[in-house]
Design a protein around this motif. Structure first.
Motif, short mmCIF file in Angstrom:
data_model
loop_
_atom_site.label_atom_id
_atom_site.label_comp_id
_atom_site.label_asym_id
_atom_site.label_seq_id
_atom_site.Cartn_x
_atom_site.Cartn_y
_atom_site.Cartn_z
N TYR A 40 52.86 6.89 8.25
CA TYR A 40 53.74 5.96 7.53
C TYR A 40 53.07 4.62 7.30
N ARG A 43 50.55 4.88 4.58
CA ARG A 43 51.20 4.89 3.26
C ARG A 43 51.56 3.47 2.83
N LYS A 44 52.07 2.69 3.81
CA LYS A 44 52.47 1.30 3.51
C LYS A 44 51.24 0.45 3.18
N ASP A 54 52.98 9.03 -2.88
CA ASP A 54 54.16 9.62 -2.23
C ASP A 54 53.71 10.53 -1.08
N GLU A 55 54.63 10.70 -0.13
CA GLU A 55 54.28 11.42 1.10
C GLU A 55 53.92 12.88 0.83
N GLY A 56 54.48 13.41 -0.26
CA GLY A 56 54.18 14.80 -0.62
C GLY A 56 52.73 14.98 -1.04
N THR A 57 52.10 13.87 -1.42
CA THR A 57 50.68 13.92 -1.77
C THR A 57 49.83 13.53 -0.57
N TYR A 59 50.35 13.46 2.89
CA TYR A 59 50.21 14.28 4.10
C TYR A 59 49.38 15.55 3.88
N PRO A 60 49.62 16.27 2.79
CA PRO A 60 48.73 17.42 2.55
C PRO A 60 47.27 16.99 2.40
N LEU A 62 45.83 14.38 3.86
CA LEU A 62 45.32 14.08 5.21
C LEU A 62 44.95 15.36 5.93
N ASP B 30 57.89 10.45 9.62
CA ASP B 30 57.76 9.65 8.41
C ASP B 30 59.12 9.24 7.87
N ARG B 67 53.62 21.47 -1.54
CA ARG B 67 52.43 20.59 -1.56
C ARG B 67 51.48 20.91 -0.41
N TYR B 68 51.99 21.55 0.63
CA TYR B 68 51.15 21.87 1.79
C TYR B 68 50.45 23.22 1.63
#
Lengths: 120, 338
Positions: A40, A43-44, A54-57, A59-60, A62, B30, B67-68
């Motif tokens: 998080y 991201r910030k 966006d988190e959907g981009t 985290y995958p 990472l 998150d 996405r994963y």
């Protein structure tokens, strides 16, 4: 004032812009993770530096970078909650250094070609 | 927070097993972080509508899960989870019923083999897989995307199912059923071997008829019938204690799963023993067509003949249920402790 594009051209531009940002995002993530962070805050930090993702981009991405050995992660407790902290691995640091050099050389090349703001 | 849990559960549903817990833990953290920040800014807890809006902005759980997943050329990542789910359903439909029917057929017709019944499911499976793949490839080409980020409502997410929880209704149902059984036993209905048809209500040939139409009827069962119910009543008392305990501690644990399986296996074993005793010894239904009694008697005899197979089949389902419950108890990765 910028010229208004047709929807088709706008779509082409958006796709190209996304492609450009996608490559840059990896560099931004690697650069940010020279200092350990969890998802998080990462991201910030990226958002604060104008690289909103966006988190959907994120985290995958990472996960992929970790699988490739560029990042290391560790689950630790902070504020009474388990969080996954990421940091650049040794290999990741080397790759980041070379990618940054590559990035600068691309930037310079674009400038020389005349496509950048610094075109002569 | 319930909505967040439901959202996480919905994302997990579409993820492969190896990713489920890890992704869920990180995603949960998150979302919590985002909610906490929003609450700090507003100086108050978020309403459920605000949480729903936040989740909606993150996207449909299917979209998030996709996405994963690795990129696939023929089926894109956003369709891929649905594609896999459909393949699983198709596989279950193509394989399970014919195989179960095939096994049942083999049991009923010992010594002969059903030649095509086992070959066909695999052929139909291959054809079905091909058809499903083509349909999904076309959907992919046409750009129809059911996992669009917008156009879904977080409030419509399914409640989280806790597989380790024992439903209250199940425990209460078990207790009531066993109390009724014990009541019948104490009234003596299960301690006799000859039952006369009620004088005013007799079921014959699938229809309710009255004594005006039917004179008499009775059924005589094997002596094992009485012993069977004595054992079942004892097991029933144990089951009442077990279910009462479950009401106060409504979660499966390994000892409880084993106890449940043992109770069910004992009941199955005793039932098998009862079937083998050729339960119906005499059946008289006066006024009904002649073959009705013969048919009922034949079913009883078939039960005696196939008692072991029936018990084995029930035992198999008991074992599968117990193993499934144990599987849900498996230790989760440390990340989930968050």
């Amino acid at each position: 004032m910028q010229k208004a594009w047709s929807p088709e051209v706008q779509t082409v531009f958006e796709n190209l812009r996304l492609e450009l940002r996608r490559g840059s995002l990896i560099l931004a993530v690697l650069g940010t993770l020279r200092r350990e962070q969890y998802g998080y805050t990462l991201r910030k930090t990226l958002e604060d530096h104008g690289m909103a993702v966006d988190e959907g981009t994120l985290y995958p991405l990472l996960r992929r970078l970790e699988t490739q050995g560029l990042l290391e992660s560790e689950w630790r407790e902070e504020d009474k909650r388990k969080k996954r902290f990421y940091r650049l691995s040794k290999t990741g640091a080397e790759v980041f250094a070379r990618l940054t050099a590559e990035w600068h050389s691309i930037g310079e090349a674009i400038s020389h070609i005349g496509g950048g703001h610094g075109s002569r | 927070m319930d909505l967040v849990e439901r959202y996480i559960e919905a994302v997990k549903f579409w993820l492969p097993a190896r990713l489920k817990e890890d992704v869920a833990a990180e995603l949960k953290d998150d979302i919590r972080s985002e909610i906490e920040e929003a609450e700090r800014e507003k100086g108050r807890p978020l309403t459920s509508d605000e949480v729903a809006a936040l989740l909606k902005a993150r996207g449909n759980p299917l979209y998030v899960a996709s996405r994963y997943l690795p990129q696939h050329v023929l089926i894109g990542p956003e369709l891929y989870p649905i594609y896999i789910l459909v393949l699983k359903v198709v596989a279950a439909i193509c394989l399970v019923p014919p195989i179960v029917i095939g096994i049942a057929w083999s049991i009923a017709n010992t010594g002969t083999t059903p030649p095509s019944i086992f070959a066909q499911p695999f052929n139909s499976l291959l054809i079905s897989f091909a058809v499903v793949t083509i349909i999904f490839a076309v959907i992919e080409r046409k750009g129809i995307n059911p996992a669009k980020k917008d156009g879904w409502n977080p409030m419509s997410l399914r409640p989280v199912t806790d597989h380790s929880r024992i439903k209250r209704s199940t425990s209460v149902g078990d207790i009531i059923a066993n109390l009724v059984l014990i009541a019948f036993f104490l009234l003596g209905y299960l301690s006799i071997t000859t039952y006369g048809m009620p004088p005013s209500l007799i079921i014959a040939n699938g229809h309710i008829v009255t004594t005006q139409q039917v004179l008499h009827g009775h059924v005589t069962v094997s002596p094992e019938w009485v012993t069977y119910w004595q054992i079942i009543v004892v097991v029933g008392v144990v089951e009442i204690a077990f279910s009462a305990n479950n009401l106060f501690h409504p979660y499966w644990t390994m000892p409880r799963i084993i106890a449940r399986a043992l109770i069910d296996l004992v009941k199955t074993g005793v039932f098998c023993w009862l079937l083998q005793s050729h339960v119906i010894r005499e059946l008289v239904i006066q006024g009904a067509p002649a073959d009705v009694a013969a048919q009922i008697y034949r079913v009883s005899e078939q039960g005696a003949e196939h008692a072991r197979q029936i018990a084995a089949l029930i035992g198999f389902f008991i074992a599968v249920t117990a193993l499934t419950r144990l599987w849900h108890l498996r230790p989760k990765p440390a990340t989930v402790a968050a």
